[in-house]
Design a protein around this motif. Structure first.
Motif, mmCIF file in Angstrom:
data_model
loop_
_atom_site.group_PDB
_atom_site.id
_atom_site.type_symbol
_atom_site.label_atom_id
_atom_site.label_comp_id
_atom_site.label_asym_id
_atom_site.label_seq_id
_atom_site.Cartn_x
_atom_site.Cartn_y
_atom_site.Cartn_z
ATOM 1 N N ASP A 57 42.966 31.386 30.584
ATOM 2 C CA ASP A 57 42.786 32.549 29.705
ATOM 3 C C ASP A 57 42.932 32.174 28.228
ATOM 4 O O ASP A 57 43.766 31.337 27.873
ATOM 5 C CB ASP A 57 43.849 33.620 30.013
ATOM 6 C CG ASP A 57 43.947 33.911 31.494
ATOM 7 O OD1 ASP A 57 43.986 32.947 32.287
ATOM 8 O OD2 ASP A 57 44.004 35.089 31.857
ATOM 9 N N GLY A 102 52.428 30.732 37.238
ATOM 10 C CA GLY A 102 51.095 31.342 37.225
ATOM 11 C C GLY A 102 50.112 30.408 37.931
ATOM 12 O O GLY A 102 50.426 29.228 38.166
ATOM 13 N N TYR A 103 48.921 30.922 38.253
ATOM 14 C CA TYR A 103 47.967 30.159 39.063
ATOM 15 C C TYR A 103 46.549 30.383 38.541
ATOM 16 O O TYR A 103 46.183 31.523 38.237
ATOM 17 C CB TYR A 103 48.003 30.639 40.529
ATOM 18 C CG TYR A 103 49.400 30.705 41.090
ATOM 19 C CD1 TYR A 103 49.926 29.665 41.837
ATOM 20 C CD2 TYR A 103 50.209 31.831 40.838
ATOM 21 C CE1 TYR A 103 51.223 29.725 42.321
ATOM 22 C CE2 TYR A 103 51.498 31.909 41.323
ATOM 23 C CZ TYR A 103 52.002 30.856 42.067
ATOM 24 O OH TYR A 103 53.286 30.923 42.533
ATOM 25 N N ARG A 104 45.765 29.320 38.490
ATOM 26 C CA ARG A 104 44.347 29.475 38.175
ATOM 27 C C ARG A 104 43.541 28.490 39.013
ATOM 28 O O ARG A 104 43.926 27.331 39.165
ATOM 29 C CB ARG A 104 44.077 29.199 36.682
ATOM 30 C CG ARG A 104 44.588 30.292 35.733
ATOM 31 C CD ARG A 104 43.862 31.615 35.925
ATOM 32 N NE ARG A 104 44.330 32.663 35.036
ATOM 33 C CZ ARG A 104 45.282 33.563 35.343
ATOM 34 N NH1 ARG A 104 45.911 33.524 36.496
ATOM 35 N NH2 ARG A 104 45.602 34.505 34.474
ATOM 36 N N PHE A 152 48.688 38.824 30.204
ATOM 37 C CA PHE A 152 48.350 37.684 31.073
ATOM 38 C C PHE A 152 48.820 37.962 32.500
ATOM 39 O O PHE A 152 49.972 38.351 32.716
ATOM 40 C CB PHE A 152 49.000 36.398 30.539
ATOM 41 C CG PHE A 152 48.776 35.216 31.448
ATOM 42 C CD1 PHE A 152 47.570 34.541 31.424
ATOM 43 C CD2 PHE A 152 49.766 34.799 32.340
ATOM 44 C CE1 PHE A 152 47.346 33.463 32.272
ATOM 45 C CE2 PHE A 152 49.550 33.723 33.190
ATOM 46 C CZ PHE A 152 48.336 33.059 33.149
ATOM 47 N N LEU A 153 47.925 37.793 33.461
ATOM 48 C CA LEU A 153 48.274 38.016 34.872
ATOM 49 C C LEU A 153 48.591 36.673 35.527
ATOM 50 O O LEU A 153 47.668 35.891 35.792
ATOM 51 C CB LEU A 153 47.090 38.620 35.622
ATOM 52 C CG LEU A 153 46.820 40.109 35.528
ATOM 53 C CD1 LEU A 153 45.632 40.466 36.421
ATOM 54 C CD2 LEU A 153 48.053 40.917 35.938
ATOM 55 N N TRP A 195 55.382 35.293 29.623
ATOM 56 C CA TRP A 195 53.940 35.032 29.517
ATOM 57 C C TRP A 195 53.378 35.870 28.371
ATOM 58 O O TRP A 195 53.959 36.914 28.035
ATOM 59 C CB TRP A 195 53.248 35.435 30.824
ATOM 60 C CG TRP A 195 53.645 34.582 31.995
ATOM 61 C CD1 TRP A 195 54.554 34.899 32.963
ATOM 62 C CD2 TRP A 195 53.163 33.277 32.300
ATOM 63 N NE1 TRP A 195 54.659 33.868 33.861
ATOM 64 C CE2 TRP A 195 53.817 32.857 33.480
ATOM 65 C CE3 TRP A 195 52.247 32.413 31.711
ATOM 66 C CZ2 TRP A 195 53.584 31.619 34.075
ATOM 67 C CZ3 TRP A 195 52.007 31.177 32.305
ATOM 68 C CH2 TRP A 195 52.672 30.787 33.469
ATOM 69 N N VAL A 225 49.311 35.954 38.559
ATOM 70 C CA VAL A 225 48.549 35.834 39.816
ATOM 71 C C VAL A 225 47.266 36.649 39.642
ATOM 72 O O VAL A 225 47.308 37.880 39.580
ATOM 73 C CB VAL A 225 49.348 36.396 41.015
ATOM 74 C CG1 VAL A 225 48.559 36.194 42.314
ATOM 75 C CG2 VAL A 225 50.725 35.739 41.093
ATOM 76 N N PRO A 226 46.118 35.986 39.524
ATOM 77 C CA PRO A 226 44.888 36.751 39.294
ATOM 78 C C PRO A 226 44.486 37.533 40.539
ATOM 79 O O PRO A 226 44.821 37.135 41.655
ATOM 80 C CB PRO A 226 43.849 35.661 38.979
ATOM 81 C CG PRO A 226 44.386 34.426 39.607
ATOM 82 C CD PRO A 226 45.883 34.547 39.648
ATOM 83 N N LYS A 227 43.775 38.639 40.318
ATOM 84 C CA LYS A 227 43.302 39.421 41.477
ATOM 85 C C LYS A 227 41.991 38.798 41.940
ATOM 86 O O LYS A 227 40.907 39.230 41.554
ATOM 87 C CB LYS A 227 43.105 40.878 41.059
ATOM 88 C CG LYS A 227 44.418 41.590 40.783
ATOM 89 C CD LYS A 227 44.200 43.079 40.561
ATOM 90 C CE LYS A 227 45.478 43.861 40.446
ATOM 91 N NZ LYS A 227 46.462 43.391 39.474
ATOM 92 N N GLU A 228 42.109 37.753 42.734
ATOM 93 C CA GLU A 228 40.920 37.035 43.203
ATOM 94 C C GLU A 228 41.051 36.821 44.710
ATOM 95 O O GLU A 228 42.172 36.734 45.234
ATOM 96 C CB GLU A 228 40.811 35.680 42.480
ATOM 97 C CG GLU A 228 40.470 35.843 41.010
ATOM 98 C CD GLU A 228 40.511 34.548 40.207
ATOM 99 O OE1 GLU A 228 40.770 33.473 40.797
ATOM 100 O OE2 GLU A 228 40.284 34.620 38.991
#
Ligand code: SAM
Length: 330
Positions: A128, A107-109, A9-10, A5, A12-15
């Motif tokens: 992103d 990855g996830y959004r 770039f994360l 990545w 898995v976002p911290k959400e």
């Protein structure tokens, strides 16, 4: 070597959605993975792997619970690929994360609904900048395009994020296609036939006579017709999608119809979860009456649904359904 990545770039976002409890609805949806008609994903996997390989980044748009992503990444040819799952359902995305949390290639959004503006976020508001700068190699949209309200905006977002030469792989079983094999169903259109067969059964079978009076209440039936059309959207022609892809600037490389066999028991298992959308008029849908239907009404809806399915599929164990596959090149 695993997929790299971009720096910072994360995946898995911290959400909050990423830490929420798993939800029953998502788990139920995910069981379609075992249904024969979900073989509709296999040609998509083959098509993607025929032209994407090591280092390629796929955006699995409307990736849902991640079934396509898992099938793709289970293939040895996909070893060096990355996949970004984007979806508007936090519950589905949460399950996708649960199922692939040990795979660093994923990855996830989340696409959020902006209440004030009454719209879903656009792709550029979700993905992103580092990935926009990199550009995506491929996009998939499986079993979902017929659900998009803002089709042009969505397809424009796909076009913009792809690298030149990038490919969008799109498929759905809810497209009217003159190339579909004769005798194949459009899968969601079975719902309208089930509803009509159910009305016949209620009108004639004494077991359901308690529900007979509602058949002559035009306003009540019409409000349930409208609700059904919200759950299972009216089917569009293949040309509707073709035009949208071309308007966005895509070249349509191929458009193919394929046939899949669905087991009636599997399709029943899927539809019975959405009993309110299919046969909500049995007992009255909460969205219309304001009151949840009793457990008994729900049981009757599901029984009637199964009987109506036997009627429309002539007691056969399976039926054939057609899927349409597009490959569109930037
Ligand atoms: C039937 S599921 C298919 C999921 C997955 N692609 C598969 O084939 O298993 C449809 C998915 O589309 C998503 N969806 C619906 N409307 C959307 C939209 N406007 N933009 C993005 N995703 C959407 C839903 O949240 C759901 O995950």
């Amino acid at each position: 070597m695993t997929f790299q990545w971009p720096d910072g770039f994360l995946p898995v976002p911290k959400e909050p959605w990423a830490e929420a409890q798993l939800e029953e609805l998502a788990r139920k949806y995910d069981t379609v993975e075992e249904h024969g008609w979900y073989d509709n994903l296999n040609p998509s996997v083959d098509d993607i792997l025929a032209s994407q390989g090591k280092g390629a980044l796929l955006l699995d748009y409307s990736g849902g619970t991640g079934i396509l992503t898992r099938r793709l990444l289970a293939r040895p040819e996909a070893e060096g690929m990355g996949v970004l799952i984007v979806d508007s359902s936090p519950k589905f995305l949460r399950l996708a994360l649960e199922r692939s949390k040990h795979d660093p290639r994923v990855g996830y959004r989340l696409i959020r609904f902006l209440k004030d503006e009454r719209r879903l976020q656009r792709l550029e508001e979700v993905v992103d900048k580092a990935l926009w700068d990199r550009g995506l190699d491929a996009i998939s949209s499986t079993n979902a395009i017929h659900l998009y309200y803002g089709l042009d905006d969505t397809v424009a977002g796909w076009f913009n994020i792809l690298k030149p030469g990038g490919i969008a792989y799109i498929q759905s079983g809810n497209i009217r296609n003159p190339d579909a094999e004769e005798g194949t169903w459009i899968i969601d259109e079975t719902v309208e036939h089930i509803h009509r067969a159910a009305m016949d059964i209620v009108a004639t079978n004494p077991e359901f006579e308690d529900y007979r009076t509602c058949l002559s209440d035009a306003e009540y039936m019409e409000s349930h017709d409208k609700l059904r059309a919200k759950y299972f959207l009216p089917v569009r022609d293949v040309g509707h999608y073709r035009d949208a892809f071309e308007r966005a600037g895509f070249n349509i490389r191929s458009c193919v119809a394929r046939t899949f066999e669905a087991r009636v028991t599997d399709w029943y298992a899927f539809l019975s979860v959405y009993h309110e959308g299919v046969l909500g008029w049995i007992g009255g849908a909460q969205k219309i009456t304001g009151e949840a239907a009793s457990e008994d009404h729900v049981i009757q809806r599901q029984r009637l649904m199964r009987m109506a399915m036997d009627k429309i599929f002539n007691g056969e164990a399976t039926f054939n359904a057609a899927w349409t596959y597009f490959q569109c090149v930037k």
